[in-house]
Enzyme design. Structure first.
Site, PDB file in Angstrom:
ATOM      1  CE1 TYR A   1      -7.848  10.522  -9.557  1.00 36.55           C
ATOM      2  CE2 TYR A   1      -8.704  12.148 -11.118  1.00 36.55           C
ATOM      3  CZ  TYR A   1      -7.986  10.989 -10.855  1.00 36.55           C
ATOM      4  OH  TYR A   1      -7.399  10.309 -11.894  1.00 36.55           O
TER       5      TYR A   1
ATOM      6  CG  ASN B   1      -1.753   1.212   1.375  1.00 34.01           C
ATOM      7  OD1 ASN B   1      -1.604   2.174   0.609  1.00 34.01           O
ATOM      8  ND2 ASN B   1      -2.665   1.195   2.311  1.00 34.01           N
TER       9      ASN B   1
ATOM     10  CE  LYS C   1      -4.358  11.314 -10.611  1.00 30.71           C
ATOM     11  NZ  LYS C   1      -3.215  10.379 -10.425  1.00 30.71           N
TER      12      LYS C   1
HETATM   13  N1  LIG Z   1      -8.355   5.851 -16.441  1.00 31.09           N
HETATM   14  C1  LIG Z   1      -8.263   7.144 -16.732  1.00 31.09           C
HETATM   15  O1  LIG Z   1      -8.914   7.647 -17.657  1.00 31.09           O
HETATM   16  C2  LIG Z   1      -7.375   8.032 -15.933  1.00 31.09           C
HETATM   17  C3  LIG Z   1      -7.394   9.402 -16.247  1.00 31.09           C
HETATM   18  C4  LIG Z   1      -6.533  10.259 -15.583  1.00 31.09           C
HETATM   19  C5  LIG Z   1      -5.677   9.761 -14.633  1.00 31.09           C
HETATM   20  N2  LIG Z   1      -5.689   8.423 -14.322  1.00 31.09           N
HETATM   21  C6  LIG Z   1      -4.748   7.973 -13.301  1.00 31.09           C
HETATM   22  O2  LIG Z   1      -4.025   6.856 -13.816  1.00 31.09           O
HETATM   23  C7  LIG Z   1      -3.654   6.010 -12.734  1.00 31.09           C
HETATM   24  C8  LIG Z   1      -4.137   4.591 -13.016  1.00 31.09           C
HETATM   25  O3  LIG Z   1      -5.539   4.646 -13.198  1.00 31.09           O
HETATM   26  P1  LIG Z   1      -6.392   3.409 -13.718  1.00 31.09           P
HETATM   27  O4  LIG Z   1      -7.519   4.008 -14.486  1.00 31.09           O
HETATM   28  O5  LIG Z   1      -5.529   2.399 -14.335  1.00 31.09           O
HETATM   29  O6  LIG Z   1      -6.969   2.883 -12.308  1.00 31.09           O
HETATM   30  P2  LIG Z   1      -7.494   1.434 -11.859  1.00 31.09           P
HETATM   31  O7  LIG Z   1      -8.461   1.687 -10.772  1.00 31.09           O
HETATM   32  O8  LIG Z   1      -7.891   0.613 -13.023  1.00 31.09           O
HETATM   33  O9  LIG Z   1      -6.161   0.772 -11.237  1.00 31.09           O
HETATM   34  C9  LIG Z   1      -5.535   1.329 -10.116  1.00 31.09           C
HETATM   35  C10 LIG Z   1      -4.671   0.273  -9.449  1.00 31.09           C
HETATM   36  O10 LIG Z   1      -4.032   0.890  -8.316  1.00 31.09           O
HETATM   37  C11 LIG Z   1      -4.113   0.010  -7.213  1.00 31.09           C
HETATM   38  N3  LIG Z   1      -4.051   0.797  -5.977  1.00 31.09           N
HETATM   39  C12 LIG Z   1      -4.994   1.644  -5.482  1.00 31.09           C
HETATM   40  N4  LIG Z   1      -4.584   2.163  -4.328  1.00 31.09           N
HETATM   41  C13 LIG Z   1      -3.360   1.654  -4.075  1.00 31.09           C
HETATM   42  C14 LIG Z   1      -2.436   1.806  -3.016  1.00 31.09           C
HETATM   43  N5  LIG Z   1      -2.704   2.599  -1.960  1.00 31.09           N
HETATM   44  N6  LIG Z   1      -1.255   1.131  -3.069  1.00 31.09           N
HETATM   45  C15 LIG Z   1      -0.980   0.323  -4.120  1.00 31.09           C
HETATM   46  N7  LIG Z   1      -1.831   0.111  -5.136  1.00 31.09           N
HETATM   47  C16 LIG Z   1      -3.013   0.781  -5.108  1.00 31.09           C
HETATM   48  C17 LIG Z   1      -5.436  -0.705  -7.370  1.00 31.09           C
HETATM   49  O11 LIG Z   1      -5.467  -1.918  -6.617  1.00 31.09           O
HETATM   50  C18 LIG Z   1      -5.483  -0.914  -8.884  1.00 31.09           C
HETATM   51  O12 LIG Z   1      -4.859  -2.125  -9.255  1.00 31.09           O
HETATM   52  C19 LIG Z   1      -4.239   6.639 -11.482  1.00 31.09           C
HETATM   53  O13 LIG Z   1      -3.276   7.444 -10.853  1.00 31.09           O
HETATM   54  C20 LIG Z   1      -5.360   7.488 -12.017  1.00 31.09           C
HETATM   55  O14 LIG Z   1      -5.695   8.531 -11.145  1.00 31.09           O
HETATM   56  C21 LIG Z   1      -6.524   7.562 -14.943  1.00 31.09           C
END
Ligand SMILES: NC(=O)c1ccc[n+]([C@@H]2O[C@H](COP(=O)([O-])OP(=O)(O)OC[C@H]3O[C@@H](n4cnc5c(N)ncnc54)[C@H](O)[C@@H]3O)[C@@H](O)[C@H]2O)c1
Length: 248
Positions: free
Chosen positions: A154, A62, A158
């Site tokens: 969020y 974590n 960010k």
């Molecule tokens: N999907 C999008 O469109 C999008 C857009 C902008 C930014 N993001 C950013 O991209 C990153 C990945 O997003 P995603 O869409 O793949 O998310 P997701 O929810 O599909 O995957 C996130 C992963 O992070 C893990 N996680 C969460 N909290 C954690 C912690 N405290 N320690 C370790 N692991 C942890 C979860 O178990 C999961 O496997 C994030 O930072 C998100 O904010 C995503």
């Protein structure tokens, strides 16, 4: 191969964008620590990489917990002797309109995105300084630049990551360590509601000039660029891989 024998840590790599990045890095020759707080999903991604002939290990961690982060970095360093690339990707959302958001929801999001990224940065930085090499990659979002309804926590996190990126870049440039951020948009579990809920779907797609979500595999090449020598002279920058959503 652009990352041959590099050692990379990708947090939140059990699914979504992080899993796509871990797989792309392994295909480019890196040894990849697939870090996640879900060990089942991390194990699956690492197994997929190893089955393809890549080199990966799953590590339960974590990122918001400093001791867990230090133990994770120690485990990776013990196995592969160093860390060259850190991708601070782990993230969560706790969505609520601001007048209803609880203090816990506020804290939880800041703890993962900001404190988690800081914990990982501090755990790897001394080794990078010693070896005069490092690539730090942060993950930000359009939400951090434009703001978003129902996600003040969020958006704040960010936006904070943008400041962290620039400070990291300025402080570490003299050690030959770069720091950049990616603002992705992709079809992952995190975005499921806005992609599937009738109330949001069309409105969101209308804001994406390319007219569709990306798959995590389409975002991963940008992460390869910032991890590779191709970006050796690029630092403190933010690259949006979001279908044009933040064109302004
Ligand atoms: N999907 C999008 O469109 C999008 C857009 C902008 C930014 N993001 C950013 O991209 C990153 C990945 O997003 P995603 O869409 O793949 O998310 P997701 O929810 O599909 O995957 C996130 C992963 O992070 C893990 N996680 C969460 N909290 C954690 C912690 N405290 N320690 C370790 N692991 C942890 C979860 O178990 C999961 O496997 C994030 O930072 C998100 O904010 C995503």
């Amino acid at each position: 191969m652009q990352l041959k024998d590099r050692v990379a840590i990708v947090t939140g790599a059990g699914q979504g964008i992080g899993a796509g990045v871990a797989k792309a890095y392994a295909r480019e020759g890196a040894r990849v620590a697939v870090v996640d707080m879900s060990i089942e999903s991390a194990n699956q991604v690492a197994a997929d990489i190893n089955a393809e002939g890549g080199r990966a290990m799953a590590v339960l961690c974590n990122v918001a917990e400093r001791e867990q982060v230090n133990a994770m970095v120690a485990q990776v360093t013990q196995a592969w002797s160093r860390v060259d690339i850190l991708v601070n990707n782990a993230g969560i959302t706790r969505t609520a309109m601001l007048h209803k958001m609880t203090a816990q929801q506020w804290q939880d999001v800041l703890a993962v995105h900001l404190t988690g990224s800081f914990n990982c940065l501090q755990a790897v930085v001394d080794g990078m300084i010693e070896r005069r090499y490092g690539r730090i990659i942060y993950v930000t979002s359009a939400a951090g630049v434009l703001g978003t309804i129902g996600q003040i926590n969020y958006s704040a996190a960010k936006a904070g990551i943008l400041g962290m990126t620039k400070s990291t870049a300025k402080e570490l440039a003299r050690h030959n360590i770069t720091a950049n951020a990616i603002a992705p948009g992709a079809a992952t579990p995190m975005t499921e509601t806005i992609r599937t809920d009738e109330r949001f779907r069309e409105k969101y797609l209308d804001r994406i000039p390319l007219g569709r979500w990306a798959e995590p595999e389409e975002i991963a090449p940008v992460f390869v660029f910032f991890a590779s020598d191709a970006s050796a002279y690029v630092t403190g920058q933010v690259l949006a891989a979001d279908g044009g959503m933040t064109i302004h």
